[in-house]
Design an enzyme around this catalytic site. Structure first.
Site, PDB file in Angstrom:
ATOM      1  CE  LYS A 242       9.720  -4.068   1.991  1.00  0.00           C
ATOM      2  NZ  LYS A 242      11.047  -4.287   2.591  1.00  0.00           N
TER       3      LYS A 242
ATOM      4  CD  GLN B  60      13.525  -2.454   4.594  1.00  0.00           C
ATOM      5  OE1 GLN B  60      12.472  -3.006   4.328  1.00  0.00           O
ATOM      6  NE2 GLN B  60      14.260  -1.845   3.677  1.00  0.00           N
TER       7      GLN B  60
ATOM      8  CG  ASP C 201      13.620  -8.837   0.184  1.00  0.00           C
ATOM      9  OD1 ASP C 201      12.942  -8.359  -0.743  1.00  0.00           O
ATOM     10  OD2 ASP C 201      13.959  -8.171   1.172  1.00  0.00           O
TER      11      ASP C 201
END
Length: 242
Positions: free
Chosen positions: A25, A71, A94
């Site tokens: 990322k 994450q 996300d």
């Protein structure tokens, strides 16, 4: 003032797969000229929910941060839902906030509901989980027709399995979700025109499960021991291509 888009990433713990994702990322941000903000909490024993919530609150209010990624997975002692719900929906890139999830699972089949154009992700007015979106993008780019296809998704996680199944459904595929309690998994997978493997088990799907000509999207990233290599491990997918 720096007007570049900014992505903030929270990494808790030292899982190899999570570290790999985060590195990718950061590299992607650099490649496309975005700002990248990384907050690591490597000492799982000392980290608290309050610490994570405080950082997310800081990012929510920071105009330089346009997107926030937590994450996953988080350590068991952390309430994952509580952390994800703390991210503002408009910064939840996300697509895991309940508001964004609910909008993804709305098929707009009732009269009066405006239908969305699921062939154009740029027209969708909310965030969609990035990996499932990437799966659909890959299928589109190789020219595979989803409408009417028999699609099997292996895995039912909130991160990939369920949202990619919903995206396939929005594209009018006939979708079956396979999981640990599914009977005769091999027979179900063998009927698929499209297989999305997202279960997180190294080499779970052998070649013999795949019918000739089917399209396979392998989402799995699993670390297996590799003595003699620099890192001591290597990354493999959920599908065994060897």
């Amino acid at each position: 003032n720096d007007s570049r888009p900014g992505l903030a990433v929270m990494l808790v713990g030292v899982r190899k797969d999570s570290q790999t994702y985060v590195r990718m990322k950061q590299r992607a941000c650099a490649d496309c000229g975005m700002q990248s903000f990384l907050q690591k909490y490597e000492d799982v024993d000392s980290v608290t929910e309050e610490m994570l919530l405080a950082k997310i609150g800081e990012w929510n209010d920071d105009p330089k941060v346009h997107g926030i990624l937590v994450q996953l997975p988080l350590p068991p002692k952390i309430d994952e839902a509580k952390i994800l719900e703390a991210v503002r929906p408009e910064k939840d890139v996300d697509g895991l906030h309940p508001d964004n999830t609910a909008r993804l699972f709305n098929t707009a089949t009732h009269a009066g509901n405006a239908k969305l154009n699921w062939k154009d992700f740029t027209s969708i007015p909310f965030h969609i989980p990035c990996t499932p979106q990437g799966c659909i993008e890959l299928i589109d780019r190789i020219g595979v027709e989803m409408e009417g296809a028999n699609a099997v998704v292996i895995g039912r996680s909130n991160l990939v399995g369920l949202p990619v199944a919903m995206l396939l459904c929005h594209r009018n595929a006939t979708v079956t979700i396979v999981h640990s309690r599914t009977k005769n998994i091999e027979e179900v997978v063998k009927r698929a025109d499209i297989v999305v493997a997202a279960v997180g088990r190294a080499h779970m799907v052998p070649e013999s499960w795949l019918k000739v000509g089917c399209t396979v999207i392998d989402v799995g990233i699993n670390s297996v021991d590799a003595p003699g290599t620099k890192r001591g491990y290597r990354l493999v997918g959920d599908v065994d291509y060897e």
